[in-house]
Design an enzyme around this catalytic site. Structure first.
Site, PDB file in Angstrom:
ATOM      1  N   VAL A 104       0.881  -1.170   0.000  1.00  0.00           N
ATOM      2  CA  VAL A 104       0.000   0.000   0.000  1.00  0.00           C
ATOM      3  C   VAL A 104       0.915   1.216   0.000  1.00  0.00           C
ATOM      4  O   VAL A 104       1.985   1.189   0.613  1.00  0.00           O
ATOM      5  CB  VAL A 104      -0.905   0.018   1.257  1.00  0.00           C
ATOM      6  CG1 VAL A 104      -1.734   1.295   1.319  1.00  0.00           C
ATOM      7  CG2 VAL A 104      -1.816  -1.211   1.283  1.00  0.00           C
ATOM      8  N   CYS A 105       0.514   2.264  -0.720  1.00  0.00           N
ATOM      9  CA  CYS A 105       1.213   3.550  -0.636  1.00  0.00           C
ATOM     10  C   CYS A 105       2.676   3.360  -1.039  1.00  0.00           C
ATOM     11  O   CYS A 105       2.985   2.591  -1.960  1.00  0.00           O
ATOM     12  CB  CYS A 105       1.033   4.063   0.800  1.00  0.00           C
ATOM     13  SG  CYS A 105       1.357   5.803   1.108  1.00  0.00           S
ATOM     14  N   GLY A 106       3.610   4.014  -0.356  1.00  0.00           N
ATOM     15  CA  GLY A 106       5.026   3.908  -0.688  1.00  0.00           C
ATOM     16  C   GLY A 106       5.627   2.526  -0.490  1.00  0.00           C
ATOM     17  O   GLY A 106       6.805   2.316  -0.793  1.00  0.00           O
ATOM     18  N   GLY A 107       4.836   1.578  -0.006  1.00  0.00           N
ATOM     19  CA  GLY A 107       5.337   0.218   0.206  1.00  0.00           C
ATOM     20  C   GLY A 107       5.846  -0.446  -1.062  1.00  0.00           C
ATOM     21  O   GLY A 107       6.726  -1.323  -1.005  1.00  0.00           O
ATOM     22  N   GLY A 154      -2.683   2.489  -3.984  1.00  0.00           N
ATOM     23  CA  GLY A 154      -2.169   3.852  -4.001  1.00  0.00           C
ATOM     24  C   GLY A 154      -1.960   4.363  -2.581  1.00  0.00           C
ATOM     25  O   GLY A 154      -1.788   3.581  -1.633  1.00  0.00           O
TER      26      GLY A 154
END
Lengths: 222, 222
Positions: A104-107, A154
């Site tokens: 998720v996200c910057g992961g 995102g």
């Protein structure tokens, strides 16, 4: 209740992670029958998230069993750990056997650095799209990108959409629909500024400055 | 960074709480300049949320300073603590001086039991609407209900909408819009089953049964 778990899911907890990145999917997936969740970091000591909360891992990188699903989120503190060799080796190793490799996200930047996104499309936080592209990943701007067994969400709140998408893949549509209902996920954002495209260039610039102002607190998070 | 906080915000952490109820608003509000967050429970021992995570309070009911904003969420374990006299006294006392008295999901039941919703309209999780009405509260079915200084959100994921609404009240629209952008809150629910009205009676019935199946895990959460 003593049945062995149907799916073993690992969520990586690290200092400076964004709690909502991971707690969104955790809330969705923990409610599914037969899902066993491992919250994983180097030690079992408390970890400080980038919103200042202390959470406890329950599994270490070293003693984590083989996972069916591995998931990592982003965070204001991620730069300090995203080149950590122990973490990247852990991700690579789990990724070589996991049924689903997710973020998720910057992961997704961690997944890319662990060599798990070569030749795949993936999503990330809008502010990390350039960084992900520089790691030779094809960046998707959808809310959730499903490319074979890589499922990536995102930014931050996309973890909920990601979680429901994964729930649907693992358990079918009806269970995912029920989970959405139980979480009363009928969102009503008060503004129309949830993406850089909607927000416009001026607000994006202000947001980048605002985010930099949030960074000093991270000295505490490490 | 040594300025005294502009707003002191208290989030109640209790065993069996739904983590997303509170982490949604925490993620929004922690990013605002000058917000100091207290995570409050009886002791500083780890608290197990209803999705199985251990979180650490940092403030006790007894040593909590006077708050500007008090917030409590719901949870599968709330019935076991919602008549706790220490907790209700704490809520009542803080509520008598707080600028804003707030809740997410089933948290409004606590506020009602503490006598803080007499003559007010409030939101709650759809499955708790009847219970809230029985406590003589006028139940609103909006995502977020603002009635004077009582601000209450609907179920679980409504905490994000609630947080952004509160951010807007405390800091103005532009800061709230920036925060929505940074959280990439541009939701794309995979299904249209996020409310009982959308989901229909059959799915609601299945969801109630599903929720009962989630309850046994709570023996561990207490």
């Amino acid at each position: 209740m003593t049945d062995s778990p149907k799916y073993t899911l690992g969520l990586v907890f690290y200092p400076g992670m964004t709690s909502l990145d991971i707690i969104g999917p955790q809330q969705v997936l923990s409610s599914l029958p037969g899902v066993q969740i491992h919250r994983i970091w180097k030690t079992l000591e408390p970890v400080k998230t980038d919103d200042g909360m202390m959470v406890l891992p329950d599994t270490t990188l070293a003693n984590c069993p083989q996972l069916d699903v591995i998931c990592i989120g982003g965070g204001l503190g991620q730069v300090a750990v995203e080149d950590d060799p122990d973490l990247l080796e852990f991700l690579y190793k789990q990724g070589s056997t996991a049924k689903f490799i997710t973020s998720v996200c910057g992961g997704s930047v961690f997944l890319a650095k662990a060599g798990l996104l070569e030749g795949y499309r993936a999503a990330t936080h809008w502010a990390a799209r350039d960084r992900l592209a520089q790691l030779d990943v094809t960046v998707g701007t959808e809310r959730v990108v499903v490319d074979r067994n890589r499922i990536t969400g995102g930014g931050v709140t996309a973890g909920i959409d990601f979680g429901l998408t994964l729930a649907s893949i693992l358990y079918g549509e009806e269970i995912a629909k029920i989970t959405q209902l139980l979480m009363e996920y009928n969102p009503a954002p008060p503004f129309d500024t949830g993406s850089p495209e909607q927000a416009g260039a001026e607000l994006v610039e202000k947001a980048m400055l605002f985010m930099q102002g949030m960074m000093p607190d991270l000295a505490i998070a490490q």
